[in-house]
Design a protein around this motif. Structure first.
Motif, PDB file in Angstrom:
ATOM      1  N   LEU A   1     -46.879  13.991   8.071  1.00 54.33           N
ATOM      2  CA  LEU A   1     -46.573  14.289   6.686  1.00 54.33           C
ATOM      3  C   LEU A   1     -47.159  13.263   5.727  1.00 54.33           C
ATOM      4  CD1 LEU A   1     -42.886  15.441   7.114  1.00 54.33           C
ATOM      5  CD2 LEU A   1     -44.818  16.872   6.490  1.00 54.33           C
TER       6      LEU A   1
ATOM      7  N   THR B   1     -37.801  16.317   5.447  1.00 53.65           N
ATOM      8  CA  THR B   1     -37.822  15.760   6.798  1.00 53.65           C
ATOM      9  C   THR B   1     -37.001  14.480   6.872  1.00 53.65           C
ATOM     10  OG1 THR B   1     -40.008  16.708   7.178  1.00 53.65           O
ATOM     11  CG2 THR B   1     -39.329  14.939   8.647  1.00 53.65           C
TER      12      THR B   1
ATOM     13  N   THR C   1     -41.852  18.433   1.658  1.00 53.81           N
ATOM     14  CA  THR C   1     -41.686  18.506   3.099  1.00 53.81           C
ATOM     15  C   THR C   1     -41.308  17.136   3.659  1.00 53.81           C
ATOM     16  OG1 THR C   1     -43.327  20.270   3.171  1.00 53.81           O
ATOM     17  CG2 THR C   1     -42.786  19.204   5.248  1.00 53.81           C
TER      18      THR C   1
ATOM     19  N   SER D   1     -43.711  13.348  13.275  1.00 52.84           N
ATOM     20  CA  SER D   1     -43.702  14.176  12.070  1.00 52.84           C
ATOM     21  C   SER D   1     -43.923  13.348  10.808  1.00 52.84           C
ATOM     22  CB  SER D   1     -42.401  14.970  11.959  1.00 52.84           C
ATOM     23  OG  SER D   1     -41.299  14.103  11.847  1.00 52.84           O
TER      24      SER D   1
ATOM     25  N   LEU E   1     -37.726  10.860  13.668  1.00 56.45           N
ATOM     26  CA  LEU E   1     -38.889  11.374  12.947  1.00 56.45           C
ATOM     27  C   LEU E   1     -40.080  11.598  13.872  1.00 56.45           C
ATOM     28  CD1 LEU E   1     -38.654   9.249   9.700  1.00 56.45           C
ATOM     29  CD2 LEU E   1     -38.207  11.688   9.942  1.00 56.45           C
TER      30      LEU E   1
ATOM     31  N   ASP F   1     -33.286  15.351   6.544  1.00 55.68           N
ATOM     32  CA  ASP F   1     -32.801  15.937   7.792  1.00 55.68           C
ATOM     33  C   ASP F   1     -32.554  14.845   8.829  1.00 55.68           C
ATOM     34  OD1 ASP F   1     -32.238  18.124   9.679  1.00 55.68           O
ATOM     35  OD2 ASP F   1     -34.122  17.472  10.618  1.00 55.68           O
TER      36      ASP F   1
END
Length: 181
Positions: free
Chosen positions: A178, A116, A112, A174, A171, A119
């Motif tokens: 994470l 992330t 994840t 997030s 980011l 992305d």
């Protein structure tokens, strides 16, 4: 005639040795440059290796007659980044293929986090992505990065700082969530 064929085979063998030693690292860097698009990364690596092979066949610099390229592996990375940037300039549109990313299997937090980051890198301009990959993934100095990107060291420092700030903005919270898992 047999001597020329043997020399060509020796050159090809040396090139294959370079490719086998650097292809994995080139591919990983290409994945970061292309924001995780493995198909584009493979194309970028193939384009890079094709260009390197043309240079390798000329081979004047390999035998020590030219000091322009001291390290073929590092030069391959330079060729790859410049090819990536040239492709980004030539794109006729900013189309991005879309699709649902399948649910990660196992090691959820690591996958994840990786998705992330990829992305967020994908939403950044190509030159920002390139400077982040060169500086922080490949651990190149400011001067080396400036040489690859054909800009000044000051421009690389400024772009690095701004690109990191953009990445942090993209980011948001997030990354902290994470990383805490």
């Amino acid at each position: 005639m047999g001597g020329a064929g043997a020399a060509r085979d020796a050159k090809d063998g040396e090139f294959l040795e370079l490719v086998s030693g650097r292809a994995g690292h080139l591919y990983r860097s290409a994945c970061l440059l292309t924001s995780g698009d493995t198909h584009l990364a493979e194309d970028l690596v193939q384009e890079t290796l094709g260009r390197m092979y043309v240079l390798w066949r000329r081979s004047a610099w390999r035998s020590g007659r030219s000091a322009a390229i001291d390290n073929p592996g590092a030069y391959a990375h330079t060729v790859m980044v410049r090819t990536f940037l040239a492709q980004q300039r030539r794109r006729s549109s900013t189309e991005r293929p879309t699709g649902d990313v399948p649910e990660p299997a196992g090691h959820e937090s690591d996958s994840t986090l990786r998705l992330t980051l990829l992305d967020a890198l994908g939403r950044m301009p190509a030159r920002d992505r390139a400077v982040l990959v060169l500086r922080y993934w490949e651990d190149r100095s400011v001067e080396e990065t400036a040489e690859v990107m054909r800009s000044s060291a000051g421009a690389v420092r400024t772009r690095s700082s701004r690109a990191l700030a953009r990445l942090r903005t993209l980011l948001g919270d997030s990354l902290a969530e994470l990383a805490a898992r």
